[in-house]
Design a protein around this motif. Sequence first.
Motif, PDB file in Angstrom:
ATOM      1  N   LEU A   1       1.085  -1.081   0.053  1.00 10.70           N
ATOM      2  CA  LEU A   1       0.016  -0.209   0.050  1.00 10.70           C
ATOM      3  C   LEU A   1       0.625   1.482   0.170  1.00 10.70           C
ATOM      4  O   LEU A   1       0.682   1.779  -0.737  1.00 10.70           O
ATOM      5  CB  LEU A   1      -0.728   0.126   1.342  1.00 10.70           C
ATOM      6  N   HIS A   2       2.453   1.353   1.075  1.00 13.62           N
ATOM      7  CA  HIS A   2       2.982   2.342   0.787  1.00 13.62           C
ATOM      8  C   HIS A   2       3.018   2.348  -0.955  1.00 13.62           C
ATOM      9  O   HIS A   2       3.613   3.535  -1.347  1.00 13.62           O
ATOM     10  CB  HIS A   2       3.752   2.292   2.785  1.00 13.62           C
ATOM     11  N   ARG A   3       4.209   1.720  -1.053  1.00 14.24           N
ATOM     12  CA  ARG A   3       4.374   1.701  -2.167  1.00 14.24           C
ATOM     13  C   ARG A   3       3.818   2.035  -3.574  1.00 14.24           C
ATOM     14  O   ARG A   3       3.837   2.860  -4.410  1.00 14.24           O
ATOM     15  CB  ARG A   3       5.238   0.648  -3.271  1.00 14.24           C
ATOM     16  N   ASP A   4       2.313   1.688  -3.107  1.00 12.22           N
ATOM     17  CA  ASP A   4       1.444   2.172  -4.147  1.00 12.22           C
ATOM     18  C   ASP A   4       0.854   3.670  -3.921  1.00 12.22           C
ATOM     19  O   ASP A   4       0.856   4.526  -4.720  1.00 12.22           O
ATOM     20  CB  ASP A   4       0.427   1.383  -4.469  1.00 12.22           C
ATOM     21  N   ALA A   5       0.324   3.989  -3.182  1.00 13.68           N
ATOM     22  CA  ALA A   5       0.445   5.333  -2.231  1.00 13.68           C
ATOM     23  C   ALA A   5       1.406   6.236  -3.088  1.00 13.68           C
ATOM     24  O   ALA A   5       1.160   7.235  -4.082  1.00 13.68           O
ATOM     25  CB  ALA A   5      -0.159   5.674  -1.239  1.00 13.68           C
TER      26      ALA A   5
END
Length: 165
Positions: A18-22
Amino acid sequence: MNDRLPHERGFHVSWDQLHRDARALAWRLQAETPDGGWRAVVAITRGGMAPAMIVARELDIRTVDTISVKSYDHQTQSAAHIIKSPDMDVVGDGAGVLIVDDLVDTGRTLEVVRKVMPKARVATVYAKPKGRGMVDTFVTEVSQDTWIFFPWDMALQYVEPYRGT
């Protein structure tokens, strides 16, 4: 008949993913920054709060607010309605405002939000085909029948091995 196990119908997203995608979403939005910069981020609660925080940090946007739209009761979707609005003196018609959510499914939630802030830019981390037209920017598309399991909905636990039965 569906031979898949329940956990195989889903797309499991870890906190790291989620952090990478955000962050990837923020990088895409950087190229779309309006003249004068982004005035505010409005997170659609609850799922949009984590991605909105990451996007706001990456793009150095200090004004962050929320809009609460209820359209799900657990995993059952119903008509969307606003239960908490952002500060309308700040967001106005949405010009220069970035609306962030975790996922667009059917687009019903975003339809309600766009009526309140019609000039805002809408970004989601994940998008399904039925709702994709309601989003200006997203990172990953998944099929309509995929259920996304977000990290705030999961816990680590033992899973019985699949033995082909």
